[in-house]
Design a protein around this motif. Sequence first.
Motif, PDB file in Angstrom:
ATOM      1  N   LEU A  36      43.042  46.358  59.563  1.00 37.25           N
ATOM      2  CA  LEU A  36      43.169  46.318  61.271  1.00 37.25           C
ATOM      3  C   LEU A  36      44.042  46.375  61.758  1.00 37.25           C
ATOM      4  CD1 LEU A  36      40.149  43.582  61.567  1.00 37.25           C
ATOM      5  CD2 LEU A  36      39.826  46.298  61.404  1.00 37.25           C
ATOM      6  N   GLY A  37      45.512  45.722  62.257  1.00 37.55           N
ATOM      7  CA  GLY A  37      46.236  45.752  62.611  1.00 37.55           C
ATOM      8  C   GLY A  37      46.337  44.735  64.429  1.00 37.55           C
ATOM      9  N   PRO A  38      47.515  44.825  64.695  1.00 38.25           N
ATOM     10  CA  PRO A  38      47.437  43.540  65.935  1.00 38.25           C
ATOM     11  C   PRO A  38      46.486  44.108  67.036  1.00 38.25           C
ATOM     12  CG  PRO A  38      49.667  45.204  65.883  1.00 38.25           C
ATOM     13  CD  PRO A  38      48.054  45.587  64.750  1.00 38.25           C
ATOM     14  N   ALA A  39      46.454  42.723  67.992  1.00 32.88           N
ATOM     15  CA  ALA A  39      45.197  42.853  68.756  1.00 32.88           C
ATOM     16  C   ALA A  39      45.703  41.339  69.120  1.00 32.88           C
ATOM     17  CB  ALA A  39      43.550  42.403  68.364  1.00 32.88           C
ATOM     18  N   SER A  40      45.473  40.809  70.380  1.00 32.41           N
ATOM     19  CA  SER A  40      45.554  39.830  71.780  1.00 32.41           C
ATOM     20  C   SER A  40      45.381  38.789  70.823  1.00 32.41           C
ATOM     21  CB  SER A  40      45.527  39.587  72.604  1.00 32.41           C
ATOM     22  OG  SER A  40      44.236  40.200  72.613  1.00 32.41           O
ATOM     23  N   ASP A  41      45.577  37.539  71.120  1.00 32.19           N
ATOM     24  CA  ASP A  41      45.073  36.450  69.557  1.00 32.19           C
ATOM     25  C   ASP A  41      43.686  36.101  70.715  1.00 32.19           C
ATOM     26  OD1 ASP A  41      47.802  35.625  69.329  1.00 32.19           O
ATOM     27  OD2 ASP A  41      48.269  34.470  70.965  1.00 32.19           O
TER      28      ASP A  41
ATOM     29  N   PRO B 162      52.994  29.016  64.848  1.00 37.03           N
ATOM     30  CA  PRO B 162      52.431  29.182  66.126  1.00 37.03           C
ATOM     31  C   PRO B 162      51.123  29.871  66.270  1.00 37.03           C
ATOM     32  CG  PRO B 162      54.294  29.554  66.561  1.00 37.03           C
ATOM     33  CD  PRO B 162      54.106  29.512  65.132  1.00 37.03           C
ATOM     34  N   HIS B 163      51.240  31.362  65.537  1.00 35.63           N
ATOM     35  CA  HIS B 163      49.816  32.122  65.494  1.00 35.63           C
ATOM     36  C   HIS B 163      48.993  31.597  64.589  1.00 35.63           C
ATOM     37  CE1 HIS B 163      48.848  36.312  65.118  1.00 35.63           C
ATOM     38  NE2 HIS B 163      48.145  35.780  63.719  1.00 35.63           N
ATOM     39  N   VAL B 164      48.616  30.758  63.874  1.00 36.34           N
ATOM     40  CA  VAL B 164      47.299  30.170  63.359  1.00 36.34           C
ATOM     41  C   VAL B 164      46.615  29.202  64.438  1.00 36.34           C
ATOM     42  CG1 VAL B 164      46.141  28.972  61.452  1.00 36.34           C
ATOM     43  CG2 VAL B 164      47.904  30.920  61.082  1.00 36.34           C
ATOM     44  N   PHE B 165      47.827  28.328  65.041  1.00 34.14           N
ATOM     45  CA  PHE B 165      47.156  28.148  65.752  1.00 34.14           C
ATOM     46  C   PHE B 165      46.399  27.936  66.637  1.00 34.14           C
ATOM     47  CE2 PHE B 165      50.386  24.420  63.293  1.00 34.14           C
ATOM     48  CZ  PHE B 165      49.406  24.527  62.220  1.00 34.14           C
TER      49      PHE B 165
ATOM     50  N   PRO C   4      33.123  44.135  60.297  1.00 32.32           N
ATOM     51  CA  PRO C   4      34.708  42.827  59.002  1.00 32.32           C
ATOM     52  C   PRO C   4      35.393  41.531  60.274  1.00 32.32           C
ATOM     53  CG  PRO C   4      35.300  44.782  60.615  1.00 32.32           C
ATOM     54  CD  PRO C   4      34.157  45.105  60.633  1.00 32.32           C
ATOM     55  N   GLY C   5      35.592  41.163  58.852  1.00 30.35           N
ATOM     56  CA  GLY C   5      36.048  39.412  60.009  1.00 30.35           C
ATOM     57  C   GLY C   5      37.936  39.572  60.083  1.00 30.35           C
ATOM     58  N   ARG C   6      38.468  39.364  60.511  1.00 26.92           N
ATOM     59  CA  ARG C   6      40.015  38.208  60.665  1.00 26.92           C
ATOM     60  C   ARG C   6      40.724  38.002  59.255  1.00 26.92           C
ATOM     61  NH1 ARG C   6      43.043  42.336  64.123  1.00 26.92           N
ATOM     62  NH2 ARG C   6      42.289  43.913  64.789  1.00 26.92           N
ATOM     63  N   VAL C   7      41.281  38.283  57.922  1.00 27.64           N
ATOM     64  CA  VAL C   7      41.952  37.873  57.547  1.00 27.64           C
ATOM     65  C   VAL C   7      43.758  37.568  57.805  1.00 27.64           C
ATOM     66  CG1 VAL C   7      40.215  37.199  56.333  1.00 27.64           C
ATOM     67  CG2 VAL C   7      41.548  39.427  55.808  1.00 27.64           C
ATOM     68  N   LEU C   8      44.304  36.643  56.767  1.00 28.90           N
ATOM     69  CA  LEU C   8      45.891  37.027  57.122  1.00 28.90           C
ATOM     70  C   LEU C   8      45.903  38.204  56.423  1.00 28.90           C
ATOM     71  CD1 LEU C   8      46.602  33.439  57.438  1.00 28.90           C
ATOM     72  CD2 LEU C   8      47.486  35.220  58.922  1.00 28.90           C
ATOM     73  N   THR C   9      47.199  38.865  56.950  1.00 28.80           N
ATOM     74  CA  THR C   9      48.725  39.335  55.321  1.00 28.80           C
ATOM     75  C   THR C   9      49.450  38.777  56.124  1.00 28.80           C
ATOM     76  OG1 THR C   9      49.127  41.204  54.900  1.00 28.80           O
ATOM     77  CG2 THR C   9      48.973  41.136  57.440  1.00 28.80           C
TER      78      THR C   9
ATOM     79  N   ARG D 221      50.092  36.856  60.138  1.00 26.30           N
ATOM     80  CA  ARG D 221      49.162  37.738  61.451  1.00 26.30           C
ATOM     81  C   ARG D 221      47.795  37.850  60.784  1.00 26.30           C
ATOM     82  NH1 ARG D 221      52.902  35.920  63.527  1.00 26.30           N
ATOM     83  NH2 ARG D 221      54.332  36.424  65.007  1.00 26.30           N
ATOM     84  N   PHE D 222      46.453  37.579  61.743  1.00 29.81           N
ATOM     85  CA  PHE D 222      45.407  38.053  61.100  1.00 29.81           C
ATOM     86  C   PHE D 222      44.460  39.670  62.114  1.00 29.81           C
ATOM     87  CE2 PHE D 222      44.929  33.240  61.595  1.00 29.81           C
ATOM     88  CZ  PHE D 222      44.129  32.962  61.081  1.00 29.81           C
TER      89      PHE D 222
END
Length: 192
Positions: A133-138, A174-177, A66-71, A51-52
Amino acid sequence: MSFDTTALNRRRHRFEGRSQVWLFGYGSLIWKADFEFIERRIARLHGWSRRFWQGSHDHRGTRESPGRVLTLVPDPDATCIGVAYLITPAVFDALDQREKNGYLRHVVPLAFGDGTEVEGLLYLADEHNAAWLGPASDAAVARQVAHAQGPSGANRDYVLHLAEALRALDADDPHVFAIERLLRESATATGA
Ligand code: SIN
């Protein structure tokens, strides 16, 4: 917790008596291996999804933007495909620096395509770290990624490199794509 997890990570695993350790990469560690390794293998980690949701204030963004990166987040039915690197413990000095913005090392079971299983370490950022940062919409994730830029480059490139690397591994995500698609669409719409 402070942003910088370097000292915490140094105390977590001392690697006594170990000359080699498997490191599992699921994000930039898949496509940006700027460290020495002995062997590289595709590996699977069961029960986790990318997830970003982690902030990047040091590589793909700044403190102000800040940017969003994966965890990874727990996901009982999921399997995360990534890359395992066999490294010497000394390599963790540089890796701890690279992953210092909230990531902590964790021990995980990894599976290889030939059915063998090994213990590995990965860098995980959970909701208790200062850069979370936590969840956010795509759409919101893609908007933030599209604008963020840091010392390591554009946040957008982090996503696009990863999506290409996952395709090369034949790994669906699916999340990344979905974020990749939104970034490409917005670049087309703005002519960027
Ligand atoms: C990883 O790649 O395994 C950790 C997250 C990142 O550095 O992108």
